[in-house]
Design an enzyme around this catalytic site. Structure first.
Site: not given
Length: 563
Positions: A372, A373-374, A454
């Protein structure tokens, strides 16, 4: 103690139903709230504390980029499940003075001493997900300083101070982040250094627990006072070097010391009069442009939102784009990537002819090139806007946690393939295929919207859906993000995995059963998934009213706020 309410029946009915989304007075029934509107500045991030830090920087006279850096540093602390300075960064910046966009590729390269034969010698037929081998150079810190050197106004020490103070004094962990924290512990918690940094009494922090990261505070202080070289050429780099050697890894001091980001020109495709901008490979952003170029050839508005006709068309367009993604998207320093051809209208017209309106494709091939990325976004009072995305990959990353530094190194190298001759084949000193992509929209040379979603390979699909929701289905900024989403999985990937029997389609809650039946009749395989539909932030500029509009959707713990 029991609580007894003595209220009229009608009042009780109102209390039990008025909180439901479908009883909203304004907006679409699926919208979680109204847009946020402000005049002087706006920030939208995936964690409210980071949004507040960004606003504080804006109010101190900082630029949009200043606030984005401060927010990103804060997210590395409060949302380590999606980002951190052990990972990479990409950004698109709207320069209000110059009236143009600039792109930054702050992704790192593979270790120069790690050769392809090492994987075979260690018994790997593909690059492992975790551990020392998928670790590549973390590019985020250099990305901060590149952005700051061109667009910053306040000292870097000012930008990092809020995150330093929170790291030392602690912050309450929010709900979704606590959930993913526990999931990461299950898969990488056994690696040396992880428990010392990220566990409390041997366990992941729960929702509402106050968590401290003194190691990260010290690391941020060194960066604040010593600049980017404190990370890439100082004690931090030496600590990483020693730790990686101890773990049987290859990332070295020399790899870190030689790293540098690259300023690149964003590329665009026009969709119904609006220019949608993405960064070229080694990222996957142009897949969104390829999808949109195909969809533009259809009357999407006439199909209707969430109709089986629209879902089918979208999925088939996505399959075509992702086959090209699997074949061509890679480090342009090692291959000639035909970007202009891939995002051209003429090529999209060729590809569109492959779509059968009544039947799902079980197999599509990439085009043949002949020639999971922001996520966060910030806007300031001067009209500057930044679209920034940052990640460790696979949540918290590789599990490699150098002692005392407060962060985990990324495992982005997993995205290479070991397939001989592939564009994305592993090579020393090469940037891997990347999933994280920022986006921007302009019209007639003026800014319209900065946005991102995201979520790994879902990102191009969701970028395209956001644009379609706004331009074809007339949704506002918040509705476009909250609307139920379509996810197609199982396409061929740049790591060499092949699409099987057309993959499968996942529809988020909100699609009619009749639509699902119609899709199955067309040959689609439907599969239910939870939590795979990404997380969206956006800021739009209303030039006529001279206000910013912000949105942050409910799939994450995020917040949009302005002043």
């Amino acid at each position: 103690m029991a609580i007894h309410l003595k209220l009229p029946l009608l009042v009780l009915i109102f209390l039990t139903t008025s909180v439901c989304a479908y009883d909203r007075i304004t907006g679409q029934p699926f919208a979680s709230r109204s847009e946020v509107i402000a005049q002087n500045g706006m920030a939208a991030t995936s964690q409210p504390l980071a949004t507040q830090v960004a606003l504080d920087i804006l109010k101190k006279g900082g630029s949009a980029v200043d606030a984005a850096i401060a927010a990103n540093a804060m997210l590395g602390l409060v949302e380590p499940t999606g980002c951190g300075i052990g990972g990479d960064l990409f950004a698109i910046v709207w320069d209000a003075k110059e009236k143009k966009l600039a792109g930054l590729n702050a992704s790192g390269r593979s270790p120069r001493q790690l050769t392809k034969d090492v994987f075979a010698k260690r018994g790997h037929n593909k690059i492992p997900k975790f551990g020392p081998l998928p670790v590549s150079v973390p590019g985020a810190v250099d990305g901060w300083f590149e952005l700051h050197s061109k667009y910053g106004k306040l000292p870097m020490a000012t930008l990092l101070t809020p995150a330093i103070e929170y790291a030392r004094e602690g912050f309450p962990v929010s709900e979704l982040i606590a959930y993913y924290w526990e999931k990461n512990v299950e898969r990488i918690g056994h690696y040396p250094g992880f428990s010392d940094t990220f566990l409390v009494n041997g366990k992941a922090p729960k929702k509402g627990d106050v968590f401290k990261n003194p190691g990260l505070a010290v690391t941020y202080e060194k960066i604040a006072t010593g600049g980017r070289d404190a990370f890439y050429k100082g004690d931090i780099a030496r600590t990483i070097d020693v730790y990686m050697k101890e773990q049987g890894g290859f990332l070295s001091y020399q790899d870190l010391a030689s790293h540098q980001s690259e300023w690149i020109a964003p590329v665009s495709a026009n969709y119904r009069g609006y220019d949608v901008w993405e960064l070229p490979p080694n990222g996957q952003g142009i897949a969104a442009l390829q999808i949109l170029n195909i969809l533009e050839q259809y009357d999407i508005e006439g199909m209707g939102f969430n109709s089986s006709e629209y879902v089918h068309t979208f999925v088939e367009a996505k399959k075509l784009a992702f086959e090209d993604r699997a074949k061509f998207y890679a480090d342009p320093d090692f291959n000639e990537i035909p970007v202009n051809w891939l995002i051209s209208k003429a090529y999209a017209q060729q590809r569109q002819k492959l779509i059968n309106a009544e039947k799902a494709a079980t197999r599509v091939d990439a085009g043949i090139y002949e020639g999971d990325t922001i996520y966060l976004t910030v806007a300031d009072k001067d009209g500057n806007m930044v679209s920034l995305i940052q990640s460790n990959y696979r949540g918290m990353g590789s599990g490699m946690t150098p002692p005392g530094l407060g962060f985990i190194l990324q495992n982005r190298g997993e995205m290479f393939t070991l397939e001989e001759g592939h564009f994305n084949e592993y090579r020393p000193g090469k940037r891997p295929f990347h999933t994280i992509i920022p986006a921007f929209v302009t019209r007639n040379g003026e800014p319209v919207m900065s946005f991102g979603v995201m979520g790994g390979g879902t990102q191009p699909q969701m970028h395209a859906q956001i644009i379609v929701n706004i331009l074809d289905f007339g949704m506002n900024l918040q509705e476009a993000g909250d609307a139920p989403r379509i996810l197609h999985s199982g396409s061929s990937s740049p790591t060499g995995e092949l699409m099987l029997d057309g993959g499968y389609v996942s529809l988020e809650s909100g699609f009619d059963e009749a639509v699902q039946r119609e899709l199955m009749e067309k040959g689609h395989t439907l599969r239910r998934v939870v939590g795979a539909f990404g997380g969206y932030q956006a800021i739009a500029w209303d030039a006529q009213k001279e206000v910013y509009l912000g949105a942050s959707e409910s799939r994450k713990d995020g917040q949009a706020a302005g002043y």
